[in-house]
Scaffold this active site. Structure first.
Site, PDB file in Angstrom:
ATOM      1  N   ASP A 102      23.124   6.123   8.658  1.00  0.00           N
ATOM      2  CA  ASP A 102      22.034   6.495   7.733  1.00  0.00           C
ATOM      3  C   ASP A 102      22.059   5.579   6.503  1.00  0.00           C
ATOM      4  O   ASP A 102      21.170   5.638   5.657  1.00  0.00           O
ATOM      5  CB  ASP A 102      22.089   7.974   7.350  1.00  0.00           C
ATOM      6  CG  ASP A 102      23.373   8.364   6.647  1.00  0.00           C
ATOM      7  OD1 ASP A 102      24.296   7.535   6.568  1.00  0.00           O
ATOM      8  OD2 ASP A 102      23.450   9.516   6.168  1.00  0.00           O
TER       9      ASP A 102
ATOM     10  N   LYS B 283      26.797  11.267  14.924  1.00  0.00           N
ATOM     11  CA  LYS B 283      27.881  11.353  13.926  1.00  0.00           C
ATOM     12  C   LYS B 283      27.462  12.319  12.831  1.00  0.00           C
ATOM     13  O   LYS B 283      26.297  12.312  12.419  1.00  0.00           O
ATOM     14  CB  LYS B 283      28.189   9.975  13.329  1.00  0.00           C
ATOM     15  CG  LYS B 283      29.185  10.039  12.158  1.00  0.00           C
ATOM     16  CD  LYS B 283      29.766   8.679  11.819  1.00  0.00           C
ATOM     17  CE  LYS B 283      28.967   7.852  10.866  1.00  0.00           C
ATOM     18  NZ  LYS B 283      28.716   8.466   9.537  1.00  0.00           N
TER      19      LYS B 283
ATOM     20  N   GLU C 108      28.870  14.007   8.939  1.00  0.00           N
ATOM     21  CA  GLU C 108      29.866  13.987   7.857  1.00  0.00           C
ATOM     22  C   GLU C 108      30.507  15.365   7.862  1.00  0.00           C
ATOM     23  O   GLU C 108      29.848  16.382   7.648  1.00  0.00           O
ATOM     24  CB  GLU C 108      29.174  13.644   6.533  1.00  0.00           C
ATOM     25  CG  GLU C 108      28.668  12.212   6.560  1.00  0.00           C
ATOM     26  CD  GLU C 108      28.123  11.700   5.243  1.00  0.00           C
ATOM     27  OE1 GLU C 108      28.287  12.374   4.203  1.00  0.00           O
ATOM     28  OE2 GLU C 108      27.534  10.614   5.248  1.00  0.00           O
TER      29      GLU C 108
ATOM     30  N   GLU D  12      36.554   7.129   5.676  1.00  0.00           N
ATOM     31  CA  GLU D  12      35.975   6.210   4.681  1.00  0.00           C
ATOM     32  C   GLU D  12      36.620   6.372   3.305  1.00  0.00           C
ATOM     33  O   GLU D  12      36.766   7.488   2.792  1.00  0.00           O
ATOM     34  CB  GLU D  12      34.456   6.462   4.556  1.00  0.00           C
ATOM     35  CG  GLU D  12      33.823   5.558   3.502  1.00  0.00           C
ATOM     36  CD  GLU D  12      32.301   5.471   3.555  1.00  0.00           C
ATOM     37  OE1 GLU D  12      31.688   6.136   4.407  1.00  0.00           O
ATOM     38  OE2 GLU D  12      31.747   4.733   2.717  1.00  0.00           O
TER      39      GLU D  12
END
Ligand code: KIV
Length: 275
Positions: free
Chosen positions: A50, A119, A121, A188
């Site tokens: 995104d 995916k 988060e 990340e």
């Protein structure tokens, strides 16, 4: 009839999981068909991130990215690739409301794009949703540590897992994604020690971005590593300086047009004699 395309088997979630502890997993973001075509042969995973909202659409963050944008770019990436696994980011607001909404949106993505996985988060509130999706046939990649979709809560893009309490929090988020059935997890913006622990403790591959070489694989935003922006974060290595090359090319074109050097004879059609 057009020449038949050679059949190539696409990599899928089990292929990626099987690389853990063997070969480092190569992942880059992809948003368009021609770029996907270039990357397909060398990447294991093409991530339709995104980040497309910031990279291609000029948004300040990823919060404004819609499901329709993700589907459009994922369709392009699927058309441009044949071998790499294509993973599509679920945008902000498309999965956090509960498992059923997440499932309906994920099915839309899978059906309309043909991608191999999505995916999310994955904070603590999302673990049940991951399990719900996986049980119903949707392969899921988690994403822990710095979670860009939380930027408005955090106030900025901030590396996490650099203090003891955050270390534990991020570890639990990743463990939650693993338990829920995620086939891999993006890690990340975390300290190397945490990336090392996660990679050692989790049975699924860790794919790092700003998370040290300790991870099972690496991902970067393609436009960052190609040098398309003036500024890049500390963890990015620039493998090209395309911004400067494009700038030079555009200036040369403009100078040629203004001096009437372009188009020249080679670029000009002439009348053909009719028979
Ligand atoms: O959206 C994206 O590009 C991502 C990567 C930074 C992992 O999530």
């Amino acid at each position: 009839m057009s020449a038949q395309r050679e059949t190539v088997r696409r990599l899928s979630a089990p292929d990626i999981s099987a690389l853990k502890g063997k070969t480092p997993i190569v992942c880059l973001t992809a948003y368009t068909a021609p770029m996907a075509e270039i990357m397909d042969e060398v990447c294991d995973i093409l991530l339709v991130g995104d980040s497309v909202g910031m990279v291609l659409h000029g948004l300040d963050n990823t919060v404004g990215v819609t499901l329709e944008m993700m589907i459009l770019h994922a369709q392009a990436v699927m058309r441009g690739s044949r071998r790499a696994m294509v993973v599509v980011d679920m945008p902000f607001g498309s999965y956090e409301g509960g498992p059923e909404t997440a499932y309906a949106n994920a099915v839309r993505v899978m059906k309309e794009t043909g991608a191999q996985a999505i995916k999310v988060e994955s904070g603590p509130a999302v673990a049940d949703t991951i399990a719900y999706l996986v049980e119903r046939g949707v392969p899921v990649m988690g994403h822990v540590g710095l979670r860009p979709q939380s930027v408005l809560v955090d106030g900025r893009f901030r590396a996490r897992g650099r203090t003891n309490s955050e270390h534990e929090q991020v570890f639990e988020e990743a463990r939650g994604a693993e338990r829920a059935g995620a086939f891999a997890v993006v890690v990340e913006g975390v300290a190397e020690s945490l990336a090392r622990t996660l990679t050692a403790e989790l049975s699924i591959p860790t794919i790092g971005i700003g998370a040290s070489p300790a991870c099972d694989g690496q991902v970067l935003v393609i436009d960052d590593m190609l040098g398309l922006f003036d500024w890049t974060p500390k963890f990015v290595r620039r493998y090209a300086n395309l911004r400067a090359e494009i700038d030079q090319a555009v200036r040369a074109y403009a100078a040629d047009v203004r001096a009437r050097r372009f188009p020249g004879e080679a670029e000009t059609y002439q009348l053909v004699k009719s028979a």
